[in-house]
Design an enzyme around this catalytic site. Structure first.
Site, PDB file in Angstrom:
ATOM      1  N   ASP A   1     -58.299 -50.854   0.489  1.00  0.00           N
ATOM      2  CA  ASP A   1     -57.584 -52.346   0.396  1.00  0.00           C
ATOM      3  C   ASP A   1     -56.930 -52.267  -0.907  1.00  0.00           C
ATOM      4  O   ASP A   1     -56.809 -51.233  -1.641  1.00  0.00           O
ATOM      5  CB  ASP A   1     -58.832 -53.360   0.119  1.00  0.00           C
ATOM      6  CG  ASP A   1     -58.380 -54.544   0.272  1.00  0.00           C
ATOM      7  OD1 ASP A   1     -57.044 -54.905   0.599  1.00  0.00           O
ATOM      8  OD2 ASP A   1     -59.357 -55.595   0.333  1.00  0.00           O
TER       9      ASP A   1
HETATM   10  C1  BGC Z   1     -56.912 -57.973   0.897  1.00  0.00           C
HETATM   11  C2  BGC Z   1     -56.367 -57.318   2.402  1.00  0.00           C
HETATM   12  C3  BGC Z   1     -54.804 -57.351   2.560  1.00  0.00           C
HETATM   13  C4  BGC Z   1     -54.291 -56.790   1.286  1.00  0.00           C
HETATM   14  C5  BGC Z   1     -52.828 -56.841   1.459  1.00  0.00           C
HETATM   15  C6  BGC Z   1     -56.013 -57.576  -0.237  1.00  0.00           C
HETATM   16  O1  BGC Z   1     -56.129 -58.447  -1.066  1.00  0.00           O
HETATM   17  O2  BGC Z   1     -57.995 -58.116   0.646  1.00  0.00           O
HETATM   18  O3  BGC Z   1     -57.133 -57.952   3.290  1.00  0.00           O
HETATM   19  O4  BGC Z   1     -54.919 -56.902   3.780  1.00  0.00           O
HETATM   20  O5  BGC Z   1     -54.649 -57.539   0.045  1.00  0.00           O
HETATM   21  O6  BGC Z   1     -52.314 -58.276   1.697  1.00  0.00           O
END
Ligand code: BGC
Length: 838
Positions: free
Chosen positions: A225
Site C-alpha cells: 500500500d
Molecule cells: C490506500 C489504497 C490506495 C492507495 C493509492 C492508500 O492510501 O490505502 O487503497 O490504493 O492509497 O491511492
C-alpha cells in the site's frame, strides 16, 4: 510493446535495473527499462471508479455505487458487468492496473473505509469480488485485491498490530481473498498497512509466501500500500515485489547494497523482478502506449448500467401500509440534508471527480409528473460547504484563480510559476507536479469574487495540509497557520477546519483570497500520519442559520404535504479513509429533524444514505425506510426508480445494522490502544455474533423487502456431480422452487446457509455458503439451484493441525429469502478430513 522473454530479460538486467524495477517512480507508475523494452505500468484507484493519474484537477471518471451498495445487490452477473466497465474506464485512463476491489471486513460500523468493502461475510464478499475481477480482467486490465489482510480500521492504520487468532484469520479475514481467487486469480494483491500478530503484512512471510504463494499457489504481483513498505531486506525476503509509490524509500541503493552484501541473495531479488516482468507480459495485449493520454468515456450505455446498479443496491428496509412506491401524479416534498447534494461516494482514495452526479432531489424531480418541493430541514456538513462554486474570477467565470509561486506572499519579489482556473475549492495535491516548482515548499494564492444573495453573518472555514489564511477584501478572517490542530480530512493528514465570520451585504462583491503554503510550512505534529505529497487545501462558507428555524419550516411544510421523502445520512466527509467514525449517529440535528417531520406527517418516507450502519432512534415511527448507500453518478436516478416503483427493490443488507453501537461485537476492541487492536470477537463477526447470542440487531444481514412477495418450496439436495456447475470438489446442489406470489415483477435472492453439527468446537449457528438471484414475473415459478462445495461448506480452521477440518456428522442446509420462512434439508459428512489449499 512486445512480449518479454522473462528469464532472458532477467539475465540481461543489471543489478541497478533490477532494483529500480522493484519500486514505483512516482505516485502511479512503475519503472521502465527502455534498453530492454520494459515499459512503465500505470495503476489507478480503485474500488468504485478509475480516477486516473491525478487526484488534483484530474479528468472526470465514472463513479460506481460504493462497495457496500454493490454488496447489497447480491448479483454476481451485475458485478461482472461492473468489472467490465471498470476495465474499460481503466483503459480510457491509460491504466494497466486497477487498485481494487477492497475486501476487508466491517468488524465495526465505525470503520472509516467500511463503505469500500462488499460485506461483513467472506462468502458474499469473496464471491462478488471474484466476479468483479473476472469482468475487469476479461478486458485485459489487472485487478488488485486489497488490503491483504486485516486492514479493518483506520485508526493508526500503519502502526496498529491486529491481534487475531489463526482461526478467525482464516475463517473471516482471509476467506474473501481465498474465495475471490478461486473464481478469478487477480493479477495483483496489495498488502495492508497494519501488522498481523506482530509483523507488518508487507514483511510477513507467513502471510505472503506461506499462505498466498505456497498454499494458494498464486503467482501474481504483490505491491505495498502507499508508503506501506517499512524495510528493505525483510520486505523483499517476505515476498513484497513492488514498493509503492515512488520515489523509493527502501529500495534503490539500500536494496542494491543488501544484494551486494548477500543479505538478500540475488535469486530472491530475481523472483521479485520475475513477478513484475510477468505482469508486464500479462497487460501487454492492452497495447497502452507510454504516457497515454487520459480520456473520459461517459457513454449512454455506461450511464444506464450505473443507474441499474444504483437502483439495484437500494434496500427496502421497511414498508408498512405499502407506503411505497409513491405516486408520480401526486406532488412530492423532498426534505433533508442529502436531498440536494449528491452523496455519490465515500472519501479518501476511493473518491474521484465524477462525470456528473444526480442528487436525490434531481432524480425525484425528473420522474414525478407533479410538483416537487424542497425544504432543507437541517444541514449535515462536517465542514462548511465549498465556496469555490459560488465565486467568480475577475473575468466573470465561475470559480477562482489558483496562482502558484516558489516564494511566500511576504516576499517582495515573486514569480508566478503556474496559473489554473478551478471551481472546486478543495484539492489534494499529492500528484500535482510542475517542473518550475523548486521544492516541496511552495505557495498558492487562490483568488475569487463573492457576491452574496442575502445579507447576514457568514462563516468561513479553512482546512489544510500545510498552512492557509483566508482574507476578505484583504482582511484576515481565518488564520490556519499557527498552533494547528489535527483533523480528519485528506486521509487524516489535515488540520481541523478553522473558522471565522464576517457580516456581508447582499449584492456587494467581496474579494476572497486563500493564501496557501504547502505541507512543509505546517506546524502540525505528523507522527503516525501518512503525508501524501505536497499537501491539500479546502475552503468553504455558509450564512449562519438557525437550525430550529430550518426544522420548524420543514415540519410545517411536511404537515400539509401530500407525499414526503426525507433524505438524510452521511457523506464523504463523515465516512472517509484515514479516520474512523466516533459514533454511529447521523450528523447533529438529523435525528431530531427526521423525528419531528415523522410526527408532523407519519406517512413520510425516510431514505438514509451511508456506506455503513447508522443508529435510527426514530425507527419506531418510520413506516417506510430505504437504505441508499453512496450510489455513484446515478444515485439520485437510481433512488427515484425505487421510490416511484419503476424498479422493484431487490437488495439485501450485506451488513448487520445494530440497534446501538454498544451491541456490535467489536465494541470493546475497536481502535488502536498502545499500538494494538485485539480481534476479541474472534469468528463472531456480524451476523455470526448476533445469532449466537440470539440478540437480534435492528436489521439483520440479508434483510431486504420487495414490492412483491415470493414463496420458496420443494427443497431437495443432491450430491450428484453432473448436476453441479463446480469445476472441482464434491458439490452439493440445493434445488428449490421460487414463486413470485405477488402482482409485480421482481427479483428474489435465495440464501443458502449451513448449520454444523454440535461437536466439541464452538461454531456460529449457521454460515452463509451460497446464494443466487432470480428474476420472476408475477405468478411465475422457477426451479433454481445453488451449488456449494462440501468441504468449503462444512470446514472450520483447526489451529492445532494448521488445517481446515471437515468433521463427520449431520449438517443442515437452511434456505431463506425475502420475508419469513426457511426450508431445511440435511446431508451427512461420513468421515472427518483435514485439508489445506485454495
Ligand atoms: C490506500 C489504497 C490506495 C492507495 C493509492 C492508500 O492510501 O490505502 O487503497 O490504493 O492509497 O491511492
Amino acid at each position: 510493446m512486445t512480449r518479454l522473454d522473462v528469464d532472458k530479460t532477467i539475465e540481461e538486467l543489471t543489478l541497478g535495473e533490477k532494483v529500480a524495477l522493484t519500486a514505483g517512480v512516482d505516485f502511479w507508475h512503475t519503472a521502465s527499462v527502455e534498453r530492454l523494452n520494459i515499459p512503465a505500468l500505470r495503476m489507478s484507484d480503485g474500488p468504485n471508479g478509475v480516477r486516473g493519474t491525478r487526484f488534483f484537477n484530474g479528468i472526470p471518471a465514472a463513479c460506481f455505487p460504493c462497495a457496500t451498495a454493490l454488496g447489497a445487490t447480491w448479483n454476481t452477473d451485475l458485478l461482472h458487468e461492473v468489472g467490465q466497465l471498470m476495465g474499460e474506464e481503466a483503459i480510457a485512463k491509460g491504466s494497466h492496473i486497477i487498485l481494487g476491489p477492497t475486501i476487508n471486513i466491517q468488524r465495526s460500523p465505525l470503520g472509516g473505509r467500511g463503505f469500500e468493502s462488499f460485506a461483513e461475510d467472506g462468502l458474499l464478499s469473496g464471491t462478488l469480488a471474484g466476479h468483479f475481477c473476472r469482468g475487469v480482467q476479461e478486458k485485459g486490465v489487472a485487478a488488485t485485491l486489497k488490503h491483504f489482510v486485516c486492514n479493518d480500521q483506520e485508526h493508526e492504520r500503519m502502526a496498529v498490530n491486529s491481534i487475531v487468532t489463526m482461526r478467525a484469520l482464516r475463517e473471516i479475514y482471509l476467506l474473501p481473498f481465498q474465495l475471490a481467487m478461486r473464481i478469478c486469480p487477480p493479477a495483483c494483491v496489495m498488502t495492508a498497512y497494519n501488522k498481523v500478530n506482530d509483523t507488518h503484512v508487507s514483511e510477513n512471510k507467513e502471510i505472503l509466501t506461506d499462505i498466498l504463494r505456497r498454499e494458494w499457489k498464486w503467482d501474481g504481483l504483490i505491491m505495498s500500500d502507499w508508503f506501506g513498505t517499512y524495510s528493505t531486506s525483510d520486505a523483499i525476503a517476505a515476498g513484497l515485489d513492488l514498493e509503492m509509490p515512488g520515489k523509493t524509500r527502501w529500495r534503490g541503493s539500500a536494496l542494491a547494497h543488501a544484494v551486494s552484501s548477500n543479505k538478500i541473495p540475488e535469486f530472491v531479488l530475481d523472483d521479485r523482478v520475475r513477478n513484475i516482468l510477468n505482469l508486464v507480459n500479462w497487460v501487454e495485449p492492452l497495447g497502452i502506449p507510454p504516457h497515454a493520454p487520459e480520456k473520459a468515456l461517459n457513454r449512454p450505455q455506461d450511464q444506464a448500467l450505473l443507474r441499474r446498479a444504483a437502483a439495484e443496491s437500494v434496500v427496502l428496509m421497511k414498508n408498512e401500509d405499502k407506503l411505497l412506491p409513491l405516486s408520480k401524479d401526486r406532488p412530492t416534498l423532498v426534505i433533508g440534508p442529502n436531498a440536494k447534494i449528491a452523496a455519490y461516494c465515500g472519501g479518501g482514495s476511493a473518491s474521484l471527480d465524477p462525470y456528473y452526479t444526480v442528487s436525490p432531489f434531481e432524480g425525484v424531480a425528473a420522474k414525478s409528473h407533479s410538483d416537487v418541493h424542497f425544504a432543507q430541514g437541517v444541514y449535515s456538513h462536517k465542514e462548511l460547504p465549498l465556496l469555490g462554486p459560488l465565486l467568480k474570477t475577475e473575468d466573470g467565470q465561475t470559480g477562482f484563480r489558483f496562482r502558484v509561486y516558489n516564494e511566500a506572499p511576504s516576499e517582495a519579489k515573486r514569480t508566478l510559476v503556474d496559473e489554473l482556473h478551478l471551481v472546486r475549492s478543495s484539492g489534494f495535491l499529492m500528484d500535482y507536479v510542475n517542473p518550475k516548482i523548486k521544492s516541496l515548499t511552495f505557495y498558492v494564492d487562490m483568488e475569487g469574487y463573492f457576491t452574496p444573495e442575502e445579507s447576514g453573518i457568514y462563516d468561513f472555514g479553512v482546512t489544510v495540509v500545510g498552512t492557509g489564511k483566508l482574507l476578505i477584501d484583504d482582511e484576515v478572517v481565518v488564520d490556519n497557520t499557527k498552533n494547528q490542530r489535527q483533523g480528519s480530512a485528506f486521509f487524516g493528514s489535515a488540520t481541523i477546519e478553522e473558522r471565522g465570520s464576517r457580516h456581508l451585504n447582499a449584492g456587494q462583491t467581496y474579494k476572497v483570497v486563500l493564501e496557501f503554503g504547502s505541507a512543509p510550512t505546517s506546524d502540525l505534529d505528523t507522527r503516525g500520519i501518512v503525508i501524501f505529497g505536497p499537501g491539500g487545501f479546502r475552503f468553504g462558507a455558509t450564512r449562519q442559520l438557525s437550525q430550529e428555524d430550518l426544522i420548524a419550516h420543514a415540519v410545517s411544510q411536511a404537515s400539509a404535504a401530500s407525499q414526503v421523502v426525507i433524505v438524510a445520512g452521511l457523506t464523504s466527509e463523515w465516512e472517509t479513509e484515514g479516520c474512523d467514525r466516533e459514533h454511529m449517529d447521523l450528523p447533529p440535528g438529523s435525528d431530531e429533524m427526521i423525528s419531528r417531520v415523522l410526527d408532523a406527517n407519519p406517512n413520510s418516507v425516510v431514505v438514509i444514505q451511508s456506506g455503513t450502519p447508522v443508529s435510527m432512534p426514530w425507527i419506531g415511527k418510520a413506516k417506510a425506510l430505504l437504505h441508499a448507500w453512496f450510489g455513484g453518478n446515478e444515485c439520485g436516478n437510481g433512488l427515484a426508480d425505487i421510490l416511484y416503483g419503476d424498479v422493484n427493490p431487490s437488495a439485501k443488507l450485506p451488513l448487520s445494522f445494530p440497534v446501538r453501537l454498544q451491541d456490535n461485537p467489536s465494541y470493546l476492541n475497536f481502535r488502536s490502544e498502545r499500538g494494538r487492536v485485539l480481534y476479541g470477537e474472534d469468528v463472531y463477526v456480524g451476523y455470526r455474533y448476533y445469532e449466537k447470542l440470539a440478540r437480534p440487531p435492528l436489521f439483520p444481514f440479508g434483510h431486504g423487502l420487495s414490492y412483491t412477495s415470493f414463496s420458496r418450496s420443494d427443497l431437495s439436495l443432491s450430491t450428484v456431480p453432473e448436476l453441479a456447475t463446480l469445476a472441482d470438489g464434491e458439490p452439493i446442489t440445493a434445488s428449490l422452487t421460487v414463486t413470485n406470489t405477488g402482482s409485480l415483477p421482481g427479483a428474489e435472492t435465495v440464501q443458502l446457509w449451513v448449520m454444523p453439527p454440535v461437536t466439541g468446537v464452538n461454531r456460529p449457528v449457521r454460515e452463509l455458503k451460497g446464494f443466487t438471484k432470480v428474476f420472476l414475473d408475477p405468478g411465475e415459478a422457477k426451479r433454481v439451484q445453488v451449488v456449494v462445495e462440501k468441504k468449503l461448506a462444512t470446514s472450520w480452521w483447526d489451529e492445532r493441525r494448521g488445517k481446515w477440518a471437515s468433521e463427520k456428522g449431520e449438517y443442515q442446509v437452511l434456505v431463506t429469502g425475502t420475508g419469513e420462512g426457511e426450508l431445511r434439508e440435511g446431508f451427512t459428512v461420513e468421515k472427518t478430513r483435514f485439508w489445506v489449499g485454495l
